[in-house]
Design an enzyme around this catalytic site. Structure first.
Site, short mmCIF file in Angstrom:
data_model
loop_
_atom_site.label_atom_id
_atom_site.label_comp_id
_atom_site.label_asym_id
_atom_site.label_seq_id
_atom_site.Cartn_x
_atom_site.Cartn_y
_atom_site.Cartn_z
N LYS A 121 29.90 37.30 26.74
CA LYS A 121 29.44 37.27 25.34
C LYS A 121 28.09 36.59 25.29
O LYS A 121 27.78 35.73 26.13
CB LYS A 121 30.43 36.48 24.47
CG LYS A 121 30.40 36.89 23.02
CD LYS A 121 31.20 38.16 22.84
CE LYS A 121 31.39 38.58 21.41
NZ LYS A 121 32.48 39.57 21.33
N GLY A 123 36.27 40.29 4.94
CA GLY A 123 35.02 40.71 5.55
C GLY A 123 34.67 42.13 5.13
O GLY A 123 35.56 42.95 4.87
N GLY A 138 32.00 43.85 6.89
CA GLY A 138 31.07 44.31 7.92
C GLY A 138 31.54 45.63 8.50
O GLY A 138 32.40 46.31 7.94
N ASN A 139 30.97 45.96 9.66
CA ASN A 139 31.26 47.25 10.30
C ASN A 139 32.77 47.45 10.54
O ASN A 139 33.31 48.53 10.26
CB ASN A 139 30.48 47.31 11.62
CG ASN A 139 30.87 48.47 12.48
OD1 ASN A 139 31.75 48.34 13.34
ND2 ASN A 139 30.30 49.62 12.23
N1 GLU Z 1 31.47 42.91 20.14
C1 GLU Z 1 32.58 43.80 20.27
C2 GLU Z 1 33.84 43.04 20.62
O1 GLU Z 1 33.99 41.88 20.33
C3 GLU Z 1 32.28 44.95 21.22
C4 GLU Z 1 31.92 44.54 22.60
C5 GLU Z 1 31.41 45.68 23.46
O2 GLU Z 1 31.35 46.80 22.99
O3 GLU Z 1 31.07 45.40 24.59
O4 GLU Z 1 34.77 43.59 21.13
#
Ligand code: GLU
Length: 428
Positions: free
Chosen positions: A107, A219, A221-222
């Protein structure tokens, strides 16, 4: 646990420790998996539009690459901390293992608020972030993606910077890219739709017709928007959604007992995803306090914002009508709240299973980039549905077989898979 003292990484470690002990993991494997493999902390100096210079703090944490390249998004958030990024990186390892895709967990983050930055300033942050980690990420090392407040536009600036530095075309370095420049159809919908594929399966198991259900979402968001979209298409009635209000610097809840109309709400939403309160009121929405989304007498709660939203203080407010909680966000529920949810006999679909649709589609995006051949949206969503449905049932069946909470069953599957990989590689 007081909100101030909440530390997501401690929570992620606490969750891991409990299951690692149940699984009887040896000490070295526990030591290896309860901390990130490696992490990068760095400065991103930017020239602002007014000519001044400002230094932003950036992070990339690679929790585990035992099952494949590290994988996970980058958050832009004013309250970002390295411990949040560590927790989110760890949850990515469990997420990719849970849906059984050949990737690890990582992350990234930048302490910034894109709502107060121009597009040029945001581009400079994206390029600066890549310059700091270009040697440590790559299609076969670590593959970033979007997360809270980052978008396909941010991803393509990042890919462009990486390609400039390396001198090669490398669309597999990052996912969540725009369609036509290496992005996958269905990626925008993937996380929210994945949440609802899991919900649909859980309702079948519980013998509940989705058409007779109501839901409240946290939320806008997307993830939440596409979850509302598919849930409504399947016949469910979304009656409530909370949304951040940047003017008030707090969230606000919107309610309509006849059912939310997503298109209508989006027509009064600005480019930062904030609903205009007075316009929503004109459209007949009741305006409630931000925390009210959790108090609704609905069948389903969908926390799809950020971590630490269902905690010891808020969980007692969950109505007795609630039968399923499906976690669209990462880490929305604390271990104390888990105990309350168990005592209320609510079926919980844990985050790293429920919201794994995003990374699963990211994996499909990489596969398509490697082949340089792109699938139709139907094909992507069909493959996504199969992956999510299989993962949900595997967790559900284990939870029944061992008589354990759904979160623990998901952890048991994921930790076992990663532990097996580190053993087979001969690391411990
Ligand atoms: N940020 C998204 C998650 O928490 C997607 C991560 C990704 O596609 O690598 O799963």
């Amino acid at each position: 646990m007081a909100i101030e003292s909440f530390n997501p990484f401690h929570m992620a470690q606490q969750q891991f420790d409990a299951v690692a002990d149940k699984l009887g993991l040896d000490q070295a494997t526990k030591d290896l998996l309860r901390n990130p493999d490696r992490e990068y902390h760095f400065n991103i100096p930017i020239r602002m539009d007014d000519g001044s210079y400002k230094v932003f703090r950036g992070f990339r944490v690679q929790h585990s690459d035992a099952r494949g390249p590290s994988k996970g998004g980058i958050r832009f958030h004013p309250q970002e901390t390295v411990d949040t990024v560590r927790a989110l990186a760890m949850w990515m390892t469990w997420k990719t293992a849970c849906v059984d895709i050949p990737l690890g967990g990582g992350k990234g983050g930048v302490v910034c608020d894109p709502r107060n930055l121009s597009m040029r300033e945001q581009e400079a942050i994206c390029r600066g972030w890549i310059r700091q980690v270009a040697r440590n990420i790559g299609p076969l090392q670590d593959v970033p993606a979007p997360d809270v407040m980052t978008s396909p536009q941010h991803m393509i600036w990042m890919m462009d910077e990486y390609e400039k530095i390396t001198g090669i075309k490398a669309p597999g370095v990052i996912t969540g890219k725009p369609i036509g420049i290496g992005g996958s159809l269905g990626r925008t919908e993937a996380t929210g739709y994945g949440v609802i594929y899991c919900l649909r399966e859980s309702l079948k198991n519980l013998g509940i017709d989705i058409k007779n259900t109501t839901a409240s979402f946290q939320g806008f968001g997307n993830v939440s928007q596409y979850a509302i979209d598919l849930y409504t298409q399947l016949g469910g009635k979304a009656i409530c959604v909370s949304c951040w209000d940047n003017q008030e610097k707090k969230s606000v809840t919107y309610r309509k007992f006849d059912g939310l109309n997503l298109k209508e709400l989006l027509s009064v939403t600005n480019k930062f995803g904030e609903i205009d309160k007075s316009k929503a009121a004109d459209l007949g929405y009741e305006i409630l306090d931000g925390g009210d989304w959790i108090k609704q007498e609905v069948d389903i709660l969908v926390p799809a914002a950020i971590e630490n939203q269902i905690n010891a203080e808020t969980a007692p407010n969950i109505a007795s009508t609630v039968k399923v909680i499906v976690e669209g966000a990462n880490g929305p529920t604390t271990p104390e709240a888990d105990e309350i949810i168990k005592s209320k006999n609510i079926h919980l679909i844990p985050d790293f299973l429920a919201n794994a649709g995003g990374v699963t589609c990211s994996y499909f995006e990489q596969v398509q980039c490697n082949m340089n051949y792109f699938w139709s949206k139907e094909e992507v969503l069909e493959k996504l549905d199969t992956k999510m449905t299989n993962a949900y049932h595997a967790v559900y069946e284990l939870s029944k077989e061992k008589n354990v909470y759904m979160r623990d069953a998901a952890y048991m599957i994921s930790i076992s898979r990663v532990a097996e990989a580190v053993k087979m590689r001969g690391w411990v």
